[in-house]
Scaffold this motif. Sequence first.
Motif, PDB file in Angstrom:
ATOM      1  N   THR A  35       0.868  -1.177   0.000  1.00 15.97           N
ATOM      2  CA  THR A  35       0.000   0.000   0.000  1.00 15.97           C
ATOM      3  C   THR A  35       0.907   1.229   0.000  1.00 15.97           C
ATOM      4  O   THR A  35       2.118   1.130   0.250  1.00 15.97           O
ATOM      5  CB  THR A  35      -0.884   0.034   1.258  1.00 15.97           C
ATOM      6  N   TYR A  36       0.319   2.394  -0.257  1.00 19.27           N
ATOM      7  CA  TYR A  36       1.119   3.614  -0.264  1.00 19.27           C
ATOM      8  C   TYR A  36       1.780   3.873   1.103  1.00 19.27           C
ATOM      9  O   TYR A  36       2.979   4.146   1.151  1.00 19.27           O
ATOM     10  CB  TYR A  36       0.263   4.802  -0.719  1.00 19.27           C
ATOM     11  N   PRO A  37       1.049   3.767   2.231  1.00 23.22           N
ATOM     12  CA  PRO A  37       1.722   3.964   3.525  1.00 23.22           C
ATOM     13  C   PRO A  37       2.854   2.952   3.767  1.00 23.22           C
ATOM     14  O   PRO A  37       3.897   3.298   4.318  1.00 23.22           O
ATOM     15  CB  PRO A  37       0.605   3.807   4.557  1.00 23.22           C
ATOM     16  N   GLN A  38       2.659   1.707   3.347  1.00 29.16           N
ATOM     17  CA  GLN A  38       3.717   0.710   3.492  1.00 29.16           C
ATOM     18  C   GLN A  38       4.930   1.083   2.633  1.00 29.16           C
ATOM     19  O   GLN A  38       6.070   0.904   3.055  1.00 29.16           O
ATOM     20  CB  GLN A  38       3.215  -0.677   3.093  1.00 29.16           C
ATOM     21  N   TYR A  39       4.676   1.611   1.453  1.00 35.24           N
ATOM     22  CA  TYR A  39       5.761   2.057   0.574  1.00 35.24           C
ATOM     23  C   TYR A  39       6.571   3.161   1.247  1.00 35.24           C
ATOM     24  O   TYR A  39       7.807   3.151   1.203  1.00 35.24           O
ATOM     25  CB  TYR A  39       5.180   2.526  -0.759  1.00 35.24           C
ATOM     26  N   LEU A  40       5.890   4.103   1.883  1.00 31.47           N
ATOM     27  CA  LEU A  40       6.600   5.180   2.583  1.00 31.47           C
ATOM     28  C   LEU A  40       7.496   4.615   3.683  1.00 31.47           C
ATOM     29  O   LEU A  40       8.639   5.050   3.849  1.00 31.47           O
ATOM     30  CB  LEU A  40       5.616   6.200   3.161  1.00 31.47           C
ATOM     31  N   VAL A  41       6.968   3.646   4.435  1.00 31.16           N
ATOM     32  CA  VAL A  41       7.778   2.995   5.476  1.00 31.16           C
ATOM     33  C   VAL A  41       8.998   2.347   4.836  1.00 31.16           C
ATOM     34  O   VAL A  41      10.127   2.510   5.305  1.00 31.16           O
ATOM     35  CB  VAL A  41       6.944   1.951   6.258  1.00 31.16           C
ATOM     36  N   MET A  42       8.775   1.623   3.749  1.00 31.07           N
ATOM     37  CA  MET A  42       9.889   0.931   3.102  1.00 31.07           C
ATOM     38  C   MET A  42      10.917   1.911   2.543  1.00 31.07           C
ATOM     39  O   MET A  42      12.122   1.635   2.587  1.00 31.07           O
ATOM     40  CB  MET A  42       9.383  -0.009   1.999  1.00 31.07           C
ATOM     41  N   LEU A  43      10.488   3.064   2.046  1.00 31.81           N
ATOM     42  CA  LEU A  43      11.453   4.057   1.555  1.00 31.81           C
ATOM     43  C   LEU A  43      12.451   4.436   2.651  1.00 31.81           C
ATOM     44  O   LEU A  43      13.655   4.515   2.416  1.00 31.81           O
ATOM     45  CB  LEU A  43      10.735   5.313   1.042  1.00 31.81           C
ATOM     46  N   VAL A  44      11.927   4.652   3.862  1.00 31.74           N
ATOM     47  CA  VAL A  44      12.810   5.019   4.977  1.00 31.74           C
ATOM     48  C   VAL A  44      13.680   3.830   5.381  1.00 31.74           C
ATOM     49  O   VAL A  44      14.881   3.975   5.604  1.00 31.74           O
ATOM     50  CB  VAL A  44      12.005   5.552   6.185  1.00 31.74           C
ATOM     51  N   VAL A  45      13.099   2.645   5.450  1.00 28.36           N
ATOM     52  CA  VAL A  45      13.868   1.456   5.843  1.00 28.36           C
ATOM     53  C   VAL A  45      14.943   1.157   4.788  1.00 28.36           C
ATOM     54  O   VAL A  45      16.069   0.803   5.134  1.00 28.36           O
ATOM     55  CB  VAL A  45      12.946   0.246   6.096  1.00 28.36           C
ATOM     56  N   TRP A  46      14.627   1.318   3.516  1.00 30.35           N
ATOM     57  CA  TRP A  46      15.635   1.115   2.470  1.00 30.35           C
ATOM     58  C   TRP A  46      16.780   2.113   2.626  1.00 30.35           C
ATOM     59  O   TRP A  46      17.932   1.800   2.402  1.00 30.35           O
ATOM     60  CB  TRP A  46      15.020   1.240   1.082  1.00 30.35           C
ATOM     61  N   GLU A  47      16.449   3.311   3.032  1.00 28.74           N
ATOM     62  CA  GLU A  47      17.460   4.356   3.224  1.00 28.74           C
ATOM     63  C   GLU A  47      18.337   4.067   4.446  1.00 28.74           C
ATOM     64  O   GLU A  47      19.546   4.235   4.407  1.00 28.74           O
ATOM     65  CB  GLU A  47      16.731   5.699   3.393  1.00 28.74           C
ATOM     66  N   GLU A  48      17.713   3.631   5.534  1.00 28.35           N
ATOM     67  CA  GLU A  48      18.413   3.478   6.810  1.00 28.35           C
ATOM     68  C   GLU A  48      18.918   2.054   7.079  1.00 28.35           C
ATOM     69  O   GLU A  48      19.872   1.875   7.820  1.00 28.35           O
ATOM     70  CB  GLU A  48      17.491   3.895   7.966  1.00 28.35           C
ATOM     71  N   GLU A  49      18.233   1.049   6.575  1.00 25.35           N
ATOM     72  CA  GLU A  49      18.482  -0.377   6.801  1.00 25.35           C
ATOM     73  C   GLU A  49      18.154  -0.849   8.213  1.00 25.35           C
ATOM     74  O   GLU A  49      17.724  -1.963   8.409  1.00 25.35           O
ATOM     75  CB  GLU A  49      19.898  -0.793   6.397  1.00 25.35           C
ATOM     76  N   ARG A  50      18.384  -0.023   9.202  1.00 22.22           N
ATOM     77  CA  ARG A  50      17.994  -0.315  10.585  1.00 22.22           C
ATOM     78  C   ARG A  50      17.641   1.018  11.220  1.00 22.22           C
ATOM     79  O   ARG A  50      18.450   1.948  11.212  1.00 22.22           O
ATOM     80  CB  ARG A  50      19.131  -0.989  11.352  1.00 22.22           C
ATOM     81  N   ILE A  51      16.431   1.088  11.782  1.00 26.70           N
ATOM     82  CA  ILE A  51      15.953   2.348  12.345  1.00 26.70           C
ATOM     83  C   ILE A  51      15.001   2.027  13.496  1.00 26.70           C
ATOM     84  O   ILE A  51      14.248   1.053  13.421  1.00 26.70           O
ATOM     85  CB  ILE A  51      15.267   3.214  11.263  1.00 26.70           C
ATOM     86  N   VAL A  94      13.541  -1.493  13.516  1.00 21.30           N
ATOM     87  CA  VAL A  94      13.032  -2.115  12.300  1.00 21.30           C
ATOM     88  C   VAL A  94      14.249  -2.381  11.429  1.00 21.30           C
ATOM     89  O   VAL A  94      15.040  -1.480  11.166  1.00 21.30           O
ATOM     90  CB  VAL A  94      12.034  -1.196  11.571  1.00 21.30           C
ATOM     91  N   VAL A  95      14.395  -3.640  10.998  1.00 20.01           N
ATOM     92  CA  VAL A  95      15.580  -4.063  10.247  1.00 20.01           C
ATOM     93  C   VAL A  95      15.136  -4.591   8.886  1.00 20.01           C
ATOM     94  O   VAL A  95      14.204  -5.393   8.788  1.00 20.01           O
ATOM     95  CB  VAL A  95      16.341  -5.158  11.024  1.00 20.01           C
ATOM     96  N   LEU A  96      15.819  -4.164   7.859  1.00 30.26           N
ATOM     97  CA  LEU A  96      15.560  -4.633   6.497  1.00 30.26           C
ATOM     98  C   LEU A  96      16.031  -6.078   6.354  1.00 30.26           C
ATOM     99  O   LEU A  96      17.116  -6.428   6.817  1.00 30.26           O
ATOM    100  CB  LEU A  96      16.310  -3.737   5.504  1.00 30.26           C
ATOM    101  N   THR A  97      15.211  -6.921   5.726  1.00 29.91           N
ATOM    102  CA  THR A  97      15.578  -8.317   5.491  1.00 29.91           C
ATOM    103  C   THR A  97      16.083  -8.484   4.054  1.00 29.91           C
ATOM    104  O   THR A  97      16.005  -7.556   3.240  1.00 29.91           O
ATOM    105  CB  THR A  97      14.359  -9.241   5.685  1.00 29.91           C
ATOM    106  N   ARG A  98      16.558  -9.678   3.751  1.00 27.40           N
ATOM    107  CA  ARG A  98      16.993  -9.996   2.385  1.00 27.40           C
ATOM    108  C   ARG A  98      15.813  -9.818   1.418  1.00 27.40           C
ATOM    109  O   ARG A  98      15.965  -9.287   0.317  1.00 27.40           O
ATOM    110  CB  ARG A  98      17.531 -11.421   2.319  1.00 27.40           C
ATOM    111  N   GLU A  99      14.622 -10.260   1.833  1.00 31.61           N
ATOM    112  CA  GLU A  99      13.430 -10.103   1.009  1.00 31.61           C
ATOM    113  C   GLU A  99      13.095  -8.622   0.805  1.00 31.61           C
ATOM    114  O   GLU A  99      12.645  -8.222  -0.266  1.00 31.61           O
ATOM    115  CB  GLU A  99      12.230 -10.827   1.638  1.00 31.61           C
ATOM    116  N   GLY A 100      13.330  -7.844   1.845  1.00 28.74           N
ATOM    117  CA  GLY A 100      13.103  -6.400   1.738  1.00 28.74           C
ATOM    118  C   GLY A 100      14.051  -5.743   0.760  1.00 28.74           C
ATOM    119  O   GLY A 100      13.666  -4.834   0.009  1.00 28.74           O
TER     120      GLY A 100
END
Length: 158
Positions: A35-51, A94-100
């Motif tokens: 969803t769009y809100p999930q995409y926004l979360v992922m944008l930050v997690v992709w940027e930070e990798e762990r936050i 929140v940590v990015l996974t391999r799937e992420g």
Amino acid sequence: MAMPTVDQQLCFALYSASRAMTASYRPLLDGLGLTYPQYLVMLVVWEEERISVGHLGERLRLDSGTLSPLLKRLEAHGVVRRVRSTADERVVDVVLTREGRALQERASDVPRQAWAATGLSASESYDLVHAVQQLTRSLEASRHDPTPHDPSPQKDPA
């Protein structure tokens, strides 16, 4: 002075633009299962990798009641994990996974496609982003400053 019509209101212009922008993302994100809100979360997690969850909420201006269900669904999809911070066990990261990370690769063309849909030039897009960011800062600051400011142009007394 007559009250401005709804179409003359800045709040309505921003609301309408936000709805249209979100709708333009829907077909781009459906194939990614986001969803769009999930995409926004992922944008930050992709940027930070762990936050930390708290910092993520600050970045996205979301409270924990809104953010927690988003993270729960993303974790169920396997693209993030929530873990206790090693520095402070009261903090959840929140940590990015391999799937992420794989999802990020699949989503790599979304920003270009979304920008293309706006019809804006790179310069217009840059200027608009900065104008809206300044507006956000001003509105947030005005919540802490009870002094009303009248931005309407002053008529020449002559």
